[in-house]
Design a protein around this motif. Structure first.
Motif, PDB file in Angstrom:
ATOM      1  N   UNK A  44       0.815  -1.217   0.000  1.00  0.00           N
ATOM      2  CA  UNK A  44       0.000   0.000   0.000  1.00  0.00           C
ATOM      3  C   UNK A  44       0.849   1.267   0.000  1.00  0.00           C
ATOM      4  N   UNK A  45       2.145   1.127  -0.063  1.00  0.00           N
ATOM      5  CA  UNK A  45       3.023   2.297   0.013  1.00  0.00           C
ATOM      6  C   UNK A  45       2.824   3.201  -1.199  1.00  0.00           C
ATOM      7  N   UNK A  46       2.487   4.458  -0.940  1.00  0.00           N
ATOM      8  CA  UNK A  46       2.355   5.483  -1.980  1.00  0.00           C
ATOM      9  C   UNK A  46       3.028   6.771  -1.508  1.00  0.00           C
ATOM     10  N   UNK A  47       4.093   6.626  -0.742  1.00  0.00           N
ATOM     11  CA  UNK A  47       4.705   7.807  -0.129  1.00  0.00           C
ATOM     12  C   UNK A  47       5.266   8.762  -1.171  1.00  0.00           C
ATOM     13  N   UNK A  48       5.796   8.221  -2.267  1.00  0.00           N
ATOM     14  CA  UNK A  48       6.336   9.104  -3.305  1.00  0.00           C
ATOM     15  C   UNK A  48       5.224   9.957  -3.897  1.00  0.00           C
ATOM     16  N   UNK A  49       4.053   9.362  -4.139  1.00  0.00           N
ATOM     17  CA  UNK A  49       2.926  10.101  -4.701  1.00  0.00           C
ATOM     18  C   UNK A  49       2.371  11.106  -3.701  1.00  0.00           C
ATOM     19  N   UNK A  50       2.406  10.758  -2.422  1.00  0.00           N
ATOM     20  CA  UNK A  50       1.847  11.634  -1.395  1.00  0.00           C
ATOM     21  C   UNK A  50       2.658  12.908  -1.199  1.00  0.00           C
ATOM     22  N   UNK A  51       3.972  12.831  -1.449  1.00  0.00           N
ATOM     23  CA  UNK A  51       4.823  13.992  -1.165  1.00  0.00           C
ATOM     24  C   UNK A  51       5.379  14.663  -2.413  1.00  0.00           C
ATOM     25  N   UNK A  71       3.797  17.176  -8.235  1.00  0.00           N
ATOM     26  CA  UNK A  71       2.644  16.418  -8.702  1.00  0.00           C
ATOM     27  C   UNK A  71       2.970  15.505  -9.860  1.00  0.00           C
ATOM     28  N   UNK A  72       4.246  15.183 -10.041  1.00  0.00           N
ATOM     29  CA  UNK A  72       4.653  14.311 -11.145  1.00  0.00           C
ATOM     30  C   UNK A  72       4.259  12.868 -10.882  1.00  0.00           C
ATOM     31  N   UNK A  73       4.112  12.494  -9.608  1.00  0.00           N
ATOM     32  CA  UNK A  73       3.695  11.145  -9.225  1.00  0.00           C
ATOM     33  C   UNK A  73       2.342  11.263  -8.537  1.00  0.00           C
ATOM     34  N   UNK A  74       1.356  10.563  -9.029  1.00  0.00           N
ATOM     35  CA  UNK A  74       0.014  10.645  -8.454  1.00  0.00           C
ATOM     36  C   UNK A  74      -0.647   9.276  -8.485  1.00  0.00           C
ATOM     37  N   UNK A  75      -1.786   9.171  -7.811  1.00  0.00           N
ATOM     38  CA  UNK A  75      -2.517   7.915  -7.729  1.00  0.00           C
ATOM     39  C   UNK A  75      -3.979   8.204  -8.032  1.00  0.00           C
ATOM     40  N   UNK A  76      -4.544   7.514  -9.022  1.00  0.00           N
ATOM     41  CA  UNK A  76      -5.918   7.783  -9.440  1.00  0.00           C
ATOM     42  C   UNK A  76      -6.937   6.855  -8.805  1.00  0.00           C
ATOM     43  N   UNK A  77      -6.510   6.098  -7.800  1.00  0.00           N
ATOM     44  CA  UNK A  77      -7.393   5.147  -7.141  1.00  0.00           C
ATOM     45  C   UNK A  77      -7.174   3.725  -7.601  1.00  0.00           C
ATOM     46  N   UNK A  78      -6.523   3.557  -8.748  1.00  0.00           N
ATOM     47  CA  UNK A  78      -6.243   2.231  -9.268  1.00  0.00           C
ATOM     48  C   UNK A  78      -4.769   2.059  -9.649  1.00  0.00           C
ATOM     49  N   UNK A  79      -4.218   3.053 -10.308  1.00  0.00           N
ATOM     50  CA  UNK A  79      -2.846   2.971 -10.785  1.00  0.00           C
ATOM     51  C   UNK A  79      -2.032   4.161 -10.309  1.00  0.00           C
ATOM     52  N   UNK A  80      -0.732   3.946 -10.164  1.00  0.00           N
ATOM     53  CA  UNK A  80       0.194   5.039  -9.925  1.00  0.00           C
ATOM     54  C   UNK A  80       0.536   5.655 -11.270  1.00  0.00           C
ATOM     55  N   UNK A  81       0.386   6.971 -11.385  1.00  0.00           N
ATOM     56  CA  UNK A  81       0.631   7.678 -12.637  1.00  0.00           C
ATOM     57  C   UNK A  81       1.853   8.566 -12.483  1.00  0.00           C
ATOM     58  N   UNK A  82       2.705   8.587 -13.484  1.00  0.00           N
ATOM     59  CA  UNK A  82       3.928   9.377 -13.439  1.00  0.00           C
ATOM     60  C   UNK A  82       4.012  10.265 -14.670  1.00  0.00           C
ATOM     61  N   UNK A  83       4.173  11.554 -14.451  1.00  0.00           N
ATOM     62  CA  UNK A  83       4.317  12.528 -15.525  1.00  0.00           C
ATOM     63  C   UNK A  83       5.757  13.020 -15.524  1.00  0.00           C
TER      64      UNK A  83
END
Length: 414
Positions: free
Chosen positions: A35-42, A46-58
């Motif tokens: 469940x780790x999403x620390x990179x997306x959380x911080x 906003x280059x790393x985000x989570x849409x509820x299903x997948x981790x997205x990276x811009x």
């Protein structure tokens, strides 16, 4: 599986001169139930985000600030501008010169530059703006203060530094405010660790850049600015953003003539575990704390290491926690009589909580309060596990195991 393949590809695309990526270290890659999403959380940009299903990276949005690397417990992401080694070298040079250590983000430097220009213009009496620069050779420059982690503060203490000033331009109003929020959490975490070792290191956030860092001059004496200095301030944010942007385009460009590498999954080794490693950053913290001195408290609350507790009445002795543990903080040992022991090394635990996430019976939990004695002495805690309710490699082993998991009354299909 498609989602995992996509995640490995996109996280690998972040690799650039500004950010190094080791996908095999990411707990999301090691086990899909993490469940780790620390990179997306911080992620400050906003280059790393989570849409509820997948981790997205811009990749285009990445500014290479290194905030995600500070948050990542396994160092799957590592900042390259500057690297930990470069930051350590700069700190060593500054500490040897004596005095306080000042770290400034790119936004604070730009604001200080504009202020120096205004002061220089007022002092010159000219109606037009004068292009000026100032000497900040004593300032450790980063894109965002979120780049600074506990290993930096621990090394400051080991080198005898007593004051660290972190200059920003008002993190609460900054586009990248999440980096500033993490920087303050890290400073508090470092203070807790050093205080537990009897060392007082003052970490102060200041806005704007403190006047003490400038050399004395005549054009803008209020800022200590010397107009004869023509040192150029490097706009780190713009530079690293362009580097990351160019690297992302190069990595994702379908007409580049090179095919993107296929995702590679971590393979189970001869000992039945996935590849293990101990992040160098954590080792640097430990080494610095050894130089600081002996602990003066028995326990410390930290985000860096964890204490694993197992409810043996709930444990199924599957030892999946040891198989997937990225650092070897958990290891399984079997003796000749068939007894199973779970070995826990708190000093290796990075609090990624992967073991907690994958435990099928909920028997395992990770706490953030650790014993400094266990940590400092490298002690191994032995946790005897209950005998298995099923025997591997028997014809009925799969049925027996599944029957026990679902709570069936029969223990065999024979």
């Amino acid at each position: 599986m498609a989602a995992l393949e996509n995640f490995i590809k996109v996280i690998s695309s972040l690799g650039s001169e500004a950010l190094a990526v080791a996908p095999e270290r990411c707990v999301q890659v090691r086990n899909k139930n993490a469940r780790c999403l620390r990179c997306a959380e911080v992620c400050a940009a906003g280059a790393i985000s989570y849409d509820g299903e997948d981790v997205l990276i811009d990749g285009d949005a990445c500014i290479g600030c290194g905030t995600c690397a500070t948050a990542c417990p396994t160092c799957a992401l590592e900042a390259m501008h500057p690297t930990d080694a470069e930051l350590s070298d700069a700190l060593a040079e500054r500490a040897s010169a004596g005095g306080d250590v000042v770290v400034a983000c790119a936004r604070a430097l730009r604001r200080a530059h504009r202020a120096a220009e205004r002061k220089a213009e007022e002092a010159s009496g000219l109606l037009r703006r004068v292009s000026v620069d100032f000497d900040v050779s004593d300032v450790l420059q980063v894109v965002c203060l979120g780049r600074i982690d506990e290993s930096f503060y621990a090394e400051c203490a080991a080198r005898g530094v007593s004051q660290v000033t972190l200059a920003c331009d008002g993190c609460e109003t900054c586009t990248y405010h999440r980096g500033g929020e993490l920087a303050r959490k890290v400073a508090a975490s470092a203070h807790e660790l050093l205080d537990a070792h009897g060392y007082e290191l003052a970490a102060e956030f200041a806005s704007p850049l403190p006047c003490s860092v400038y050399e004395k001059g005549t054009a803008a004496r209020a800022l200590g600015y010397d107009p004869s200095k023509r040192a150029t301030i490097v706009t780190l944010r713009e530079m690293t953003a362009q580097v990351a942007r160019d690297s992302a385009v190069e990595a994702l460009d379908p007409v580049s003539g090179e095919e993107a590498p296929e995702p590679r999954y971590a393979k189970v080794g001869p000992n039945g575990t996935l590849p293990q490693f101990v992040p160098l950053r954590r080792n640097r913290v430990m080494n610095s704390l050894h130089h600081v001195g002996e602990p003066v408290r028995a326990l410390v609350t930290t985000r860096l290491w964890g204490q694993v507790d197992v409810d043996v009445d709930q444990c199924s002795s599957c030892a999946m926690c040891a198989m997937f543990c990225p650092t070897g903080a958990l290891a399984r040992r079997d003796d000749a009589e068939g007894n199973i022991t779970l070995e826990h090394r708190p000093y290796r635990c990075v609090q990624c909580r992967l073991c907690e996430d994958i435990c099928m019976t909920g028997a395992l939990s990770v706490g953030d309060m650790v014993s400094l004695e266990d940590f400092e002495r490298g002690r191994v805690q032995e946790i005897p596990l209950p005998p298995r309710a099923w025997t591997p490699n028997r014809p009925d082993s799969i049925f027996t195991k599944m029957n026990a998991l679902v709570g069936g009354s029969n223990n065999s299909y024979f």
